[in-house]
Design an enzyme around this catalytic site. Structure first.
Site, PDB file in Angstrom:
ATOM      1  N   ASP A   8       0.878  -1.290  -0.019  1.00 38.34           N
ATOM      2  CA  ASP A   8      -0.020  -0.231  -0.022  1.00 38.34           C
ATOM      3  C   ASP A   8       0.889   1.281   0.180  1.00 38.34           C
ATOM      4  O   ASP A   8       2.123   1.113   0.631  1.00 38.34           O
ATOM      5  CB  ASP A   8      -0.911   0.094   1.108  1.00 38.34           C
ATOM      6  N   TYR A  10      -0.225   4.916   0.524  1.00 40.87           N
ATOM      7  CA  TYR A  10      -0.781   5.894   1.564  1.00 40.87           C
ATOM      8  C   TYR A  10      -0.831   5.459   2.891  1.00 40.87           C
ATOM      9  O   TYR A  10      -1.768   4.721   3.312  1.00 40.87           O
ATOM     10  CB  TYR A  10      -2.024   6.267   1.023  1.00 40.87           C
ATOM     11  N   ARG A  42      -8.313  13.113   5.073  1.00 41.16           N
ATOM     12  CA  ARG A  42      -7.979  11.588   5.056  1.00 41.16           C
ATOM     13  C   ARG A  42      -9.012  10.902   5.201  1.00 41.16           C
ATOM     14  O   ARG A  42      -9.279   9.858   4.368  1.00 41.16           O
ATOM     15  CB  ARG A  42      -6.904  11.171   5.833  1.00 41.16           C
ATOM     16  N   ASN A 120      -5.263   2.385  -4.074  1.00 38.07           N
ATOM     17  CA  ASN A 120      -6.289   3.023  -4.769  1.00 38.07           C
ATOM     18  C   ASN A 120      -5.887   4.212  -5.403  1.00 38.07           C
ATOM     19  O   ASN A 120      -6.898   4.773  -6.221  1.00 38.07           O
ATOM     20  CB  ASN A 120      -7.315   3.557  -3.508  1.00 38.07           C
TER      21      ASN A 120
END
Length: 224
Positions: A8, A10, A42, A120
């Site tokens: 991932d 972030y 966020r 994402n």
């Protein structure tokens, strides 16, 4: 042993809270307000990605990041001009990597692992961030949820990553600091490693992590 590691971006390789410095520099607001905007931005970025997936109304992650910023600013009654807003949004292109990110990737690459980002984020924003953070040379590729027009933790994202790597889902391991991401990847059949920097409890929904670590630096010695 899963040879392919899917990181991932972030919150795992790069620290999303480093947007706080940009917010502080650009907004005429107190430290408490700046911290509130950062946290809400966020939270809405992630919430909007989940909502978009559930509604079948996909938008690129950059657009949802922009929408999340607008929501957070509105909650705190802030209305910066367009140039200021653009500079704030562009902070997502310049997130600081965690101090152990590059060295961890280097060690794993030297050990023969295939390393990709699985995020994402849409491809352009991931490319910009990986380059600016000095991570590009340590990666074998970037896999974006944009390629299947949905978002993690939809199983389609993890399955797509395995297809891109020409491996079975079970021959891939997700490495993430986001508990919901780990729970989703495990439920989709991936092996997982949870970088639990804050010593949080695991999610109550989805799969438990296969490996739990306090930092990225622990990963090479744990799984090699």
């Amino acid at each position: 042993m899963a040879r392919a590691l899917c990181f991932d971006m972030y919150g795992t390789l790069c620290d999303t809270t480093t947007v706080t410095a940009r917010l502080a520099a650009e907004l005429d607001a107190s430290g408490a307000v700046v911290d509130g905007v950062e946290a809400l931005w966020r939270e809405r970025q992630l919430r909007y990605s989940t909502h978009a997936a559930l509604m079948g109304a996909y938008e690129p992650f950059w657009d949802l990041t922009s929408r999340g910023l607008d929501y957070a600013l509105a909650v705190y009654g802030l209305d910066p001009d367009s140039a200021t807003r653009r500079r704030i949004l562009e902070a997502y292109d310049e997130l600081d990597p965690f101090p152990d990110a590059a060295e961890t990737l280097r060690r794993l690459s030297d050990a023969g692992r295939e390393l990709v980002v699985l995020s994402n984020g849409d491809p352009a924003m991931l490319d910009r961030l990986a380059e600016n953070a000095g991570l590009t040379d340590h990666l074998d590729g970037i896999v974006s949820a944009d390629e299947v027009a949905t978002f993690k933790p939809d199983p389609a994202v993890y399955e797509h990553a395995a297809d891109r790597l020409d491996r079975s889902v079970g021959d891939c391991r997700l490495v993430s600091s986001n508990a919901w991401d780990v729970a989703g990847a495990g439920a989709a059949g991936m092996r997982t490693a949870w970088v639990n920097r804050r010593n949080d409890p695991p999610e109550e929904l989805g799969a438990d992590p296969d490996v739990e670590l306090a930092s990225l630096a622990e990963l090479p010695d744990t799984i090699v």
